[in-house]
Design a protein around this motif. Structure first.
Motif, short mmCIF file in Angstrom:
data_model
loop_
_atom_site.label_atom_id
_atom_site.label_comp_id
_atom_site.label_asym_id
_atom_site.label_seq_id
_atom_site.Cartn_x
_atom_site.Cartn_y
_atom_site.Cartn_z
N UNK A 220 -17.47 -24.74 -25.58
CA UNK A 220 -16.17 -25.35 -25.83
C UNK A 220 -16.35 -26.30 -27.00
N UNK A 221 -15.68 -26.02 -28.11
CA UNK A 221 -15.87 -26.82 -29.31
C UNK A 221 -15.24 -28.20 -29.15
N UNK A 222 -15.87 -29.23 -29.70
CA UNK A 222 -15.24 -30.56 -29.69
C UNK A 222 -13.98 -30.54 -30.54
N UNK A 223 -13.07 -31.45 -30.25
CA UNK A 223 -11.75 -31.46 -30.89
C UNK A 223 -11.85 -31.49 -32.42
N UNK A 224 -12.81 -32.27 -32.96
CA UNK A 224 -12.89 -32.41 -34.41
C UNK A 224 -13.39 -31.15 -35.11
N UNK A 225 -13.99 -30.22 -34.36
CA UNK A 225 -14.49 -28.98 -34.96
C UNK A 225 -13.49 -27.83 -34.88
N UNK A 226 -12.54 -27.93 -33.97
CA UNK A 226 -11.63 -26.80 -33.72
C UNK A 226 -10.78 -26.45 -34.93
N UNK A 227 -10.24 -27.46 -35.59
CA UNK A 227 -9.38 -27.21 -36.74
C UNK A 227 -10.18 -26.59 -37.89
N UNK A 228 -11.41 -27.07 -38.11
CA UNK A 228 -12.26 -26.51 -39.17
C UNK A 228 -12.56 -25.04 -38.91
N UNK A 229 -12.93 -24.73 -37.66
CA UNK A 229 -13.30 -23.35 -37.32
C UNK A 229 -12.08 -22.44 -37.42
N UNK A 230 -10.92 -22.89 -36.91
CA UNK A 230 -9.70 -22.08 -36.99
C UNK A 230 -9.33 -21.81 -38.45
N UNK A 231 -9.49 -22.80 -39.33
CA UNK A 231 -9.17 -22.62 -40.75
C UNK A 231 -10.08 -21.57 -41.38
N UNK A 232 -11.35 -21.54 -40.98
CA UNK A 232 -12.28 -20.54 -41.51
C UNK A 232 -11.89 -19.14 -41.05
N UNK A 233 -11.49 -19.00 -39.77
CA UNK A 233 -11.01 -17.69 -39.29
C UNK A 233 -9.78 -17.25 -40.09
N UNK A 234 -8.87 -18.18 -40.39
CA UNK A 234 -7.68 -17.85 -41.16
C UNK A 234 -8.06 -17.36 -42.56
N UNK A 235 -9.04 -18.02 -43.17
CA UNK A 235 -9.49 -17.57 -44.51
C UNK A 235 -10.06 -16.16 -44.45
N UNK A 236 -10.81 -15.86 -43.41
CA UNK A 236 -11.38 -14.52 -43.26
C UNK A 236 -10.26 -13.49 -43.12
N UNK A 237 -9.24 -13.80 -42.29
CA UNK A 237 -8.12 -12.88 -42.13
C UNK A 237 -7.39 -12.67 -43.45
N UNK B 269 -22.40 -6.99 -32.87
CA UNK B 269 -22.18 -8.40 -32.55
C UNK B 269 -20.68 -8.64 -32.35
N UNK B 270 -20.37 -9.61 -31.51
CA UNK B 270 -18.97 -9.81 -31.11
C UNK B 270 -18.76 -11.31 -30.87
N UNK B 271 -17.76 -11.90 -31.51
CA UNK B 271 -17.44 -13.29 -31.22
C UNK B 271 -15.94 -13.47 -31.14
N UNK B 272 -15.53 -14.37 -30.25
CA UNK B 272 -14.12 -14.66 -30.03
C UNK B 272 -13.94 -16.17 -29.95
N UNK B 273 -12.87 -16.65 -30.58
CA UNK B 273 -12.48 -18.05 -30.49
C UNK B 273 -11.07 -18.10 -29.91
N UNK B 274 -10.91 -18.72 -28.74
CA UNK B 274 -9.62 -18.80 -28.08
C UNK B 274 -8.88 -20.08 -28.51
N UNK B 275 -7.60 -19.93 -28.88
CA UNK B 275 -6.79 -21.09 -29.25
C UNK B 275 -5.71 -21.38 -28.22
N UNK B 276 -5.37 -20.41 -27.37
CA UNK B 276 -4.39 -20.64 -26.30
C UNK B 276 -4.57 -19.59 -25.22
N UNK B 277 -4.03 -19.88 -24.04
CA UNK B 277 -4.08 -18.94 -22.93
C UNK B 277 -5.12 -19.30 -21.90
N UNK B 278 -5.13 -18.53 -20.81
CA UNK B 278 -6.07 -18.80 -19.71
C UNK B 278 -6.45 -17.50 -19.02
#
Length: 289
Positions: free
Chosen positions: A126-143, A45-54
């Motif tokens: 594409x995550x709604x704006x109010x979910x992006x910060x929550x999801x990014x924080x969870x990725x940071x906790x995992x790291x 399984x593979x998942x990616x969350x993009x925070x910047x770039x194109x």
């Protein structure tokens, strides 16, 4: 025997082969594994969350733009490639099929999330704006959990990942969540799973209807009601998808691909492909490479 396009296992990443999981910031991963920008498959399984770039990415021959806030999920076996216009950042998690089985009482728990169904249309979001910060924080906790060895750190990572899945799932429409629990949706999911394992040998809806203990008319009506296409089209689409995946490998001849897909002869395969795709296998191969 000539090989198909590359298939990478979790053990490809030597330092992670025993853990069954790889977690990284996307920019670092992208630079470290440049060969993964080209078309390939995963056995994990593979998942990616993009925070910047194109840029763009291709998942099973469908193109998707890369943008901040986009998250995507891939299941084992899908064909994937990237093409970036700028430096891209975000988070990536690769995990083996067994990673949750020893942790969850229900080994099929991940099937509750529609984005782990490659046919659902929910795998790229594409995550709604109010979910992006929550999801990014969870990725940071995992790291952060990976920085030092502590008791129960693997279980906490699994819990944090499930939290990500739940946060994303909550962003899907109520209609989709209701459908997921319906009898018809469950039956459709069973049909899709049967196609996945039998599409080479079984090509007719009546064969699947027998396995599902329903009539062919019931199966056809189900697919038309929920997806707007007949049951036979789902089977044909899966055969075509596999044909496209095999055509990416320039070493395989059209006749060899025809044989792999159990066509009686390669001329029939060519006719079938052209009818479904609108071009011949050879022309598709040339335009895709």
């Amino acid at each position: 025997m000539k090989n198909d396009i590359p298939v990478y296992d979790i053990s490809t990443f030597e330092e992670y082969k025993n853990a069954g999981i790889l977690v990284s910031r996307f920019g670092h991963y992208s630079r470290q594994y440049l060969h993964l920008h080209s078309a390939h498959r995963h056995s994990f399984y593979h998942l990616v969350y993009f925070t910047s770039g194109s840029g763009s990415q291709t998942i099973d021959f469908q193109n998707y733009p890369v943008m901040p806030g986009l998250i995507y999920f891939m299941t084992p076996g899908q064909v994937h490639s990237w093409s970036f216009n700028t430096e891209v950042e975000g988070y990536i998690i690769n995990f083996s099929e067994d990673y949750f089985k020893s942790f969850l009482y229900n080994p099929l728990y991940l099937e509750n999330f529609s984005f782990f169904d490659e046919h659902s249309g929910d795998a790229v979001l594409v995550l709604p704006a109010d979910a992006r910060e929550k999801v990014a924080a969870l990725f940071e906790e995992i790291l952060n959990e990976g920085k030092e060895a502590r008791a129960f750190d693997a279980d906490l990572v699994r819990i944090l990942m499930l939290n990500i899945f739940i946060q994303v799932s909550r962003g899907l429409s109520l209609k989709q969540q209701t459908q997921t629990n319906s009898y018809n949706q469950t039956l459709l999911k069973s049909f899709k799973k049967l196609i996945e394992t039998n599409f080479v040998e079984l090509r007719f809806p009546k064969q699947y209807a027998e396995l599902l203990y329903i009539t062919p008319n019931h199966l056809n009506a189900l697919c038309n009601d929920l997806l707007g296409v007949p049951a036979g089209q789902l089977i044909r689409d899966r055969v075509i998808l596999e044909a496209k995946r095999l055509l990416v490998n320039m070493e395989l001849s059209i006749a060899e691909i025809s044989e792999k897909l159990a066509f009686s002869d390669h001329s029939y395969f060519i006719k079938f492909f052209k009818k479904q795709v609108g071009t011949t296998p050879d022309k598709f191969r040339k335009q895709d490479n």
